[in-house]
Write an enzyme that holds these catalytic residues in place. Structure first.
Site, mmCIF file in Angstrom:
data_model
loop_
_atom_site.group_PDB
_atom_site.id
_atom_site.type_symbol
_atom_site.label_atom_id
_atom_site.label_comp_id
_atom_site.label_asym_id
_atom_site.label_seq_id
_atom_site.Cartn_x
_atom_site.Cartn_y
_atom_site.Cartn_z
ATOM 1 C CG ASP A 138 -2.514 3.202 6.476
ATOM 2 O OD1 ASP A 138 -2.564 2.493 5.464
ATOM 3 O OD2 ASP A 138 -3.220 4.215 6.624
ATOM 4 C CG ASN A 196 -1.867 1.147 1.297
ATOM 5 O OD1 ASN A 196 -2.310 1.628 0.258
ATOM 6 N ND2 ASN A 196 -2.215 1.594 2.493
ATOM 7 C CG HIS A 214 -0.214 6.279 4.450
ATOM 8 N ND1 HIS A 214 -1.592 6.257 4.525
ATOM 9 C CD2 HIS A 214 0.212 7.124 5.416
ATOM 10 C CE1 HIS A 214 -1.985 7.057 5.509
ATOM 11 N NE2 HIS A 214 -0.917 7.597 6.068
ATOM 12 C CB SER A 270 5.068 5.144 4.112
ATOM 13 O OG SER A 270 5.464 6.133 5.026
#
Ligand code: GRF
Length: 191
Positions: free
Chosen positions: A144, A106, A108, A135
């Site tokens: 997260d 993912n 972020h 990130s």
């Protein structure tokens, strides 16, 4: 060749960067499908690059779990080596994470573990910090909270709004994401 399914909710600028990178013959990963939880603008990028797309509309399902079941079916049909959450604004249901972890990453727009969640840019501004970041992480069951694969600091400038700050963060996110995908594909980075 590492195969990717990219999941989006929004404009798909990170997706587009990945599609552009993957269209170079030397890039060791290919996007095989793009999925969305809504009629996302970013699906147009998939169409432009001739990549198949699917939508599993979140609001069409009675629960997050039911949505997740259908998402797993769609993902299984593509059987990707890696799932990339690129602006997917939904928490992945546990069943999806259980099936594909740790092969889900993912992006972020903050320097995790600082400012997790859906409003990473807004929260950094509200906190008055002088620097935030971008990130790329491995997705786990939390919000997260998975292991960080790459991150970089980005200064908050006087007069920044959520939009100006996010506009400076996104190019860094793109660069980190492409680099992480490449390093996973070459085996330099093991999940
Ligand atoms: C990115 O900043 C992502 O990290 C966040 O939403 C943004 C998505 O942008 N969750 P885009 O759809 O790739 O343009």
């Amino acid at each position: 060749m590492l195969t990717l399914v990219v999941l989006i909710s929004g404009t798909g600028s990170n997706l587009r960067a990945l599609l552009e990178a993957a269209s170079h013959p030397g890039f060791p990963a290919r996007v095989i499908a793009v999925g969305a939880d809504r009629d996302a603008d970013g699906l147009a990028h998939a169409e432009e690059f001739g990549i198949p797309a699917f939508t599993v509309p979140y609001t069409a399902f009675p629960s997050r779990e039911a949505w997740g079941q259908e998402l797993v079916e769609q993902l299984d049909a593509w059987n990707p080596d890696l799932i990339v959450l690129s602006g997917l604004m939904r928490l992945l249901p546990a069943a999806v994470v259980a099936r594909y972890a740790p092969r889900i990453v993912n992006t972020h727009p903050a320097y995790l573990p600082e400012f997790p969640g859906a409003h990473g840019v807004r929260d950094a501004l509200a906190a008055g910090v002088s620097r935030t970041g971008a990130s790329v992480i491995v997705v786990d069951d939390g919000i997260d909270s998975g292991p960080v694969l790459a991150q970089e600091r980005i200064p908050v400038l006087p007069g920044d709004t959520e939009s100006t700050l996010h506009d400076r963060i996104k190019p860094v996110e793109r660069r980190l994401l492409i680099d992480v995908v490449q390093r996973i594909a070459t085996g330099e980075l093991t999940l």
